[in-house]
Design a protein around this motif. Structure first.
Motif, mmCIF file in Angstrom:
data_model
loop_
_atom_site.group_PDB
_atom_site.id
_atom_site.type_symbol
_atom_site.label_atom_id
_atom_site.label_comp_id
_atom_site.label_asym_id
_atom_site.label_seq_id
_atom_site.Cartn_x
_atom_site.Cartn_y
_atom_site.Cartn_z
ATOM 1 N N ILE A 115 -13.229 33.845 -64.279
ATOM 2 C CA ILE A 115 -12.050 33.302 -64.974
ATOM 3 C C ILE A 115 -11.118 34.435 -65.384
ATOM 4 O O ILE A 115 -9.909 34.377 -65.156
ATOM 5 N N LYS A 116 -11.698 35.477 -65.982
ATOM 6 C CA LYS A 116 -10.877 36.594 -66.447
ATOM 7 C C LYS A 116 -10.189 37.289 -65.272
ATOM 8 O O LYS A 116 -9.025 37.698 -65.360
ATOM 9 N N LYS A 117 -10.920 37.411 -64.168
ATOM 10 C CA LYS A 117 -10.363 38.095 -63.002
ATOM 11 C C LYS A 117 -9.190 37.326 -62.405
ATOM 12 O O LYS A 117 -8.195 37.913 -61.973
ATOM 13 N N ASN A 118 -9.306 36.001 -62.409
ATOM 14 C CA ASN A 118 -8.290 35.190 -61.727
ATOM 15 C C ASN A 118 -7.214 34.626 -62.635
ATOM 16 O O ASN A 118 -6.135 34.290 -62.163
ATOM 17 N N ILE A 119 -7.484 34.521 -63.920
ATOM 18 C CA ILE A 119 -6.491 33.972 -64.863
ATOM 19 C C ILE A 119 -5.945 35.061 -65.767
ATOM 20 O O ILE A 119 -4.748 35.335 -65.795
ATOM 21 N N ASP A 120 -6.832 35.686 -66.507
ATOM 22 C CA ASP A 120 -6.375 36.703 -67.458
ATOM 23 C C ASP A 120 -5.720 37.872 -66.745
ATOM 24 O O ASP A 120 -4.782 38.485 -67.251
ATOM 25 N N ASN A 121 -6.219 38.194 -65.537
ATOM 26 C CA ASN A 121 -5.628 39.293 -64.785
ATOM 27 C C ASN A 121 -4.170 39.002 -64.439
ATOM 28 O O ASN A 121 -3.313 39.884 -64.488
ATOM 29 N N ILE A 122 -3.882 37.738 -64.099
ATOM 30 C CA ILE A 122 -2.499 37.351 -63.804
ATOM 31 C C ILE A 122 -1.625 37.554 -65.043
ATOM 32 O O ILE A 122 -0.507 38.055 -64.960
ATOM 33 N N LYS A 123 -2.176 37.163 -66.214
ATOM 34 C CA LYS A 123 -1.418 37.348 -67.456
ATOM 35 C C LYS A 123 -1.161 38.826 -67.725
ATOM 36 O O LYS A 123 -0.073 39.219 -68.145
ATOM 37 N N LEU A 124 -2.197 39.646 -67.463
ATOM 38 C CA LEU A 124 -2.047 41.081 -67.704
ATOM 39 C C LEU A 124 -1.005 41.690 -66.776
ATOM 40 O O LEU A 124 -0.188 42.521 -67.182
ATOM 41 N N ILE A 125 -1.031 41.264 -65.500
ATOM 42 C CA ILE A 125 -0.055 41.774 -64.534
ATOM 43 C C ILE A 125 1.350 41.333 -64.925
ATOM 44 O O ILE A 125 2.307 42.108 -64.862
ATOM 45 N N THR A 126 1.472 40.066 -65.342
ATOM 46 C CA THR A 126 2.781 39.555 -65.782
ATOM 47 C C THR A 126 3.304 40.374 -66.952
ATOM 48 O O THR A 126 4.466 40.794 -66.970
ATOM 49 N N LYS A 127 2.423 40.609 -67.925
ATOM 50 C CA LYS A 127 2.822 41.371 -69.114
ATOM 51 C C LYS A 127 3.206 42.797 -68.736
ATOM 52 O O LYS A 127 4.205 43.344 -69.220
ATOM 53 N N LYS A 128 2.412 43.410 -67.850
ATOM 54 C CA LYS A 128 2.690 44.785 -67.427
ATOM 55 C C LYS A 128 4.011 44.872 -66.679
ATOM 56 O O LYS A 128 4.807 45.781 -66.918
ATOM 57 N N THR A 129 4.263 43.913 -65.770
ATOM 58 C CA THR A 129 5.513 43.909 -65.002
ATOM 59 C C THR A 129 6.709 43.708 -65.921
ATOM 60 O O THR A 129 7.725 44.398 -65.795
ATOM 61 N N THR A 130 6.578 42.742 -66.847
ATOM 62 C CA THR A 130 7.672 42.478 -67.788
ATOM 63 C C THR A 130 7.961 43.709 -68.631
ATOM 64 O O THR A 130 9.125 44.087 -68.825
ATOM 65 N N SER A 131 6.908 44.370 -69.117
ATOM 66 C CA SER A 131 7.088 45.574 -69.933
ATOM 67 C C SER A 131 7.734 46.694 -69.126
ATOM 68 O O SER A 131 8.589 47.426 -69.636
ATOM 69 N N ALA A 132 7.328 46.797 -67.865
ATOM 70 C CA ALA A 132 7.896 47.848 -67.006
ATOM 71 C C ALA A 132 9.384 47.618 -66.781
ATOM 72 O O ALA A 132 10.178 48.563 -66.817
ATOM 73 N N TYR A 133 9.779 46.365 -66.556
ATOM 74 C CA TYR A 133 11.207 46.087 -66.368
ATOM 75 C C TYR A 133 11.978 46.315 -67.661
ATOM 76 O O TYR A 133 13.097 46.847 -67.647
ATOM 77 N N GLN A 134 11.378 45.930 -68.787
ATOM 78 C CA GLN A 134 12.035 46.168 -70.079
ATOM 79 C C GLN A 134 12.305 47.656 -70.282
ATOM 80 O O GLN A 134 13.347 48.050 -70.793
ATOM 81 N N ALA A 135 11.343 48.493 -69.835
ATOM 82 C CA ALA A 135 11.531 49.935 -69.945
ATOM 83 C C ALA A 135 12.631 50.418 -69.000
ATOM 84 O O ALA A 135 13.391 51.337 -69.335
ATOM 85 N N GLU A 136 12.719 49.788 -67.831
ATOM 86 C CA GLU A 136 13.725 50.177 -66.838
ATOM 87 C C GLU A 136 15.106 49.628 -67.168
ATOM 88 O O GLU A 136 16.111 50.157 -66.702
ATOM 89 N N PHE A 137 15.141 48.549 -67.946
ATOM 90 C CA PHE A 137 16.402 47.863 -68.232
ATOM 91 C C PHE A 137 17.456 48.833 -68.770
ATOM 92 O O PHE A 137 18.598 48.882 -68.294
ATOM 93 N N GLY A 138 17.066 49.613 -69.755
ATOM 94 C CA GLY A 138 18.009 50.560 -70.353
ATOM 95 C C GLY A 138 18.444 51.631 -69.373
ATOM 96 O O GLY A 138 19.617 52.022 -69.331
ATOM 97 N N LYS A 139 17.482 52.113 -68.553
ATOM 98 C CA LYS A 139 17.811 53.151 -67.570
ATOM 99 C C LYS A 139 18.803 52.624 -66.526
ATOM 100 O O LYS A 139 19.756 53.323 -66.156
#
Length: 518
Positions: A115-139
């Protein structure tokens, strides 16, 4: 916090009660079924985040149930649970796109890990991608405000498209809105850049000019031919850079990407001007002067792109080359199928040109047919529809065959397209052009602050039908609307994909060189 909904299907589900209680204590919501038919009915009635499925059940087998679930909800991860490690069963399950598989007997911790591998991992990737874009947004914002050259804008656009494609995987409405706002900001700044620099690109003294439409054959295709390479060119009308990035992974299964570049479509970004310029190796003004038999002005009756083969033949002759070449235009399924059937003829020519009009036809169909508009209701859906076409097209069949041959393949386009939303009032006479993103005529009335004016067309090597003819070009997501029947006109064309104007999507377009995989 929303609970994770799990469907567990097993003909011995009663024996799994301890496992189910363990997961419920962890906060998961478990729905059970003891046969495939019940599982399928539950999938029709409810939304599940993950499904555990026994492979060996009476009635519908696990694999049969899996296939039916995939047809109903292809994005739900399914974990297959089996008593057998037989290779053919695993191959078939993996081929049916299972997310994971477990071998009986399973323990609760194995289930939890899956469950964690297939569900929580998707959430973690989503959060990581969103955070990465937020960091890039200003740049990216700083790059937009400090861009001075065409190459700066190429890099900005590449970054925007990269993050747009990354964010769409997770369908976060908030982040999608932020991305749209940043693209809009970029397009406004890009228009200012074009307004300041476009005229200078036609001054011989200007250095560091972008690669423009008339130079594509001279700089990207003829050098391959002079190096004794056989070349096949696919020109996909109206293909945006984001659409290219969407279909590129499919192509790379059969071809190696040698080089990818963004060049600049000339203005107006329409087939009449940009594509004729590509095939002629000349700007429209020079085409009209040097080849009056092959150029029709806006007011003249007849197709405006009927002489591309002859324009290319004359360009080749001016280069002092003697090429055996062929030109094909694909407007329908029948023509595409015929090309595949006659594939061997490609190998007999030094240069083969194939123009595909599907993406252009898609944008027009989206304007005219409500069903297509609903299918491609935004950029993400528009890309998805393009990808679906490509996967089932004869173009992909040709690419598969070419992947076995010693040829160079060039994939490019003549211009892109943008989704328009903001109407601009303009008045013209009966001879004014009908395109929504540019107008050419002698009696145009408009607000100069709302358009890009070309009062002296010869300065940017455009023809004019009258001494007083001028061009006006729409910018960002604007489109031109006449005062007569204004509301009807606006409602009909608003939120449709159009071309001819100034935007990153229309002007910054791909040219890629590929070859057979080693």
């Amino acid at each position: 916090m929303k609970k994770i909904n799990i469907l567990w299907t097993d003909d011995e589900i009663d024996l799994l009660k301890p496992h189910i209680l363990f997961l419920e204590e962890k906060g998961y919501n478990i729905v059970t079924a003891n046969n495939g038919d019940d599982a399928i009915n539950l999938v029709k009635l409810q939304n599940f985040d993950i499904i555990f499925l026994d492979e060996n059940m009476p009635g519908l087998s696990g694999l049969e149930t899996l296939n039916k679930i995939n047809s109903l909800s292809p994005n739900i991860p399914v974990v297959m649970i089996t008593k057998s490690e037989e290779e053919d069963i695993m191959d078939e399950a993996i081929g049916s796109k299972i997310a994971d598989y477990l071998i009986k007997p399973v323990n609760p911790k194995q289930i939890l890990l899956s469950i964690k591998k297939n569900i929580d991992n998707i959430k973690l990737i989503t959060k990581k991608t969103t955070s990465a874009y937020q960091a890039e947004f200003g740049k990216i914002g700083m790059l937009i405000n400090s861009s001075f050259s065409f190459n700066d804008w190429v890099e900005i656009y590449k970054k925007l498209i990269y993050w747009e494609l990354e964010l769409e995987k997770f369908n976060d409405p908030g982040m999608n809105e932020v991305m749209l706002m940043q693209k809009t900001e970029a397009n406004h700044a890009f228009y200012k850049f074009i307004k300041k620099n476009y005229f200078s690109w036609f001054d011989e003294k200007t250095e560091n000019k972008p690669l423009l439409s008339p130079n594509i054959f001279r700089h990207k295709i003829f050098p391959l031919l002079k190096n004794n390479q056989k070349v096949v060119v696919f020109l996909i009308d109206n293909l945006r850079f984001d659409q290219w990035k969407t279909i590129c992974p499919e192509i790379q299964e059969y071809l190696q990407l040698d080089n990818e570049e963004i060049f600049c479509s000339i203005l107006p970004t329409s087939t009449h001007y940009a594509r004729n310029a590509m095939f002629a190796g000349l700007m429209p003004y020079e085409i009209e002067k040097m080849n009056p038999d092959l150029w029709l002005n806006e007011e003249e009756e007849g197709g405006k792109n009927l002489h591309e083969k002859e324009l290319l033949r004359r360009q080749i002759a001016r280069q002092g080359m003697n090429l055996n070449f062929t030109y094909e235009k694909v407007n329908n399924l029948k023509t595409g199928k015929k090309l595949v059937e006659n594939f061997s003829s490609f190998l007999n020519k030094e240069l083969t040109i194939v123009v595909y009009n599907f993406v252009d036809m898609l944008s027009h169909a989206r304007t005219e047919f409500e069903m297509i508009r609903e299918l491609a209701n935004d950029e993400s859906a528009y890309r998805s529809l393009t990808l679906s076409w490509f996967r089932h097209s004869h173009l992909l069949d040709l690419i598969k065959e070419l992947g076995k041959q010693a040829v160079k393949i060039v994939i490019t386009t003549d211009h892109g397209t943008i989704r328009v939303n903001n109407p601009i009032k303009v008045v013209g006479d009966k001879k004014t052009t009908t395109n929504l993103r540019y107008k050419q005529g002698k009696n145009l009335k408009y607000d100069p602050k709302e358009v890009f004016e070309i009062k002296q067309p010869s300065m940017v090597h455009l023809p004019k039908t009258h001494v007083s003819s001028s061009y006006i070009i729409a910018t960002t997501d604007d489109f031109f609307a006449y005062p007569n029947n204004y509301n009807y006109y606006v409602n009909y064309y608003k939120n449709t994909f159009q071309h001819g104007g100034i935007s990153l999507e229309e002007m910054l377009i791909p040219v890629a060189v590929l070859s057979a995989n080693p």
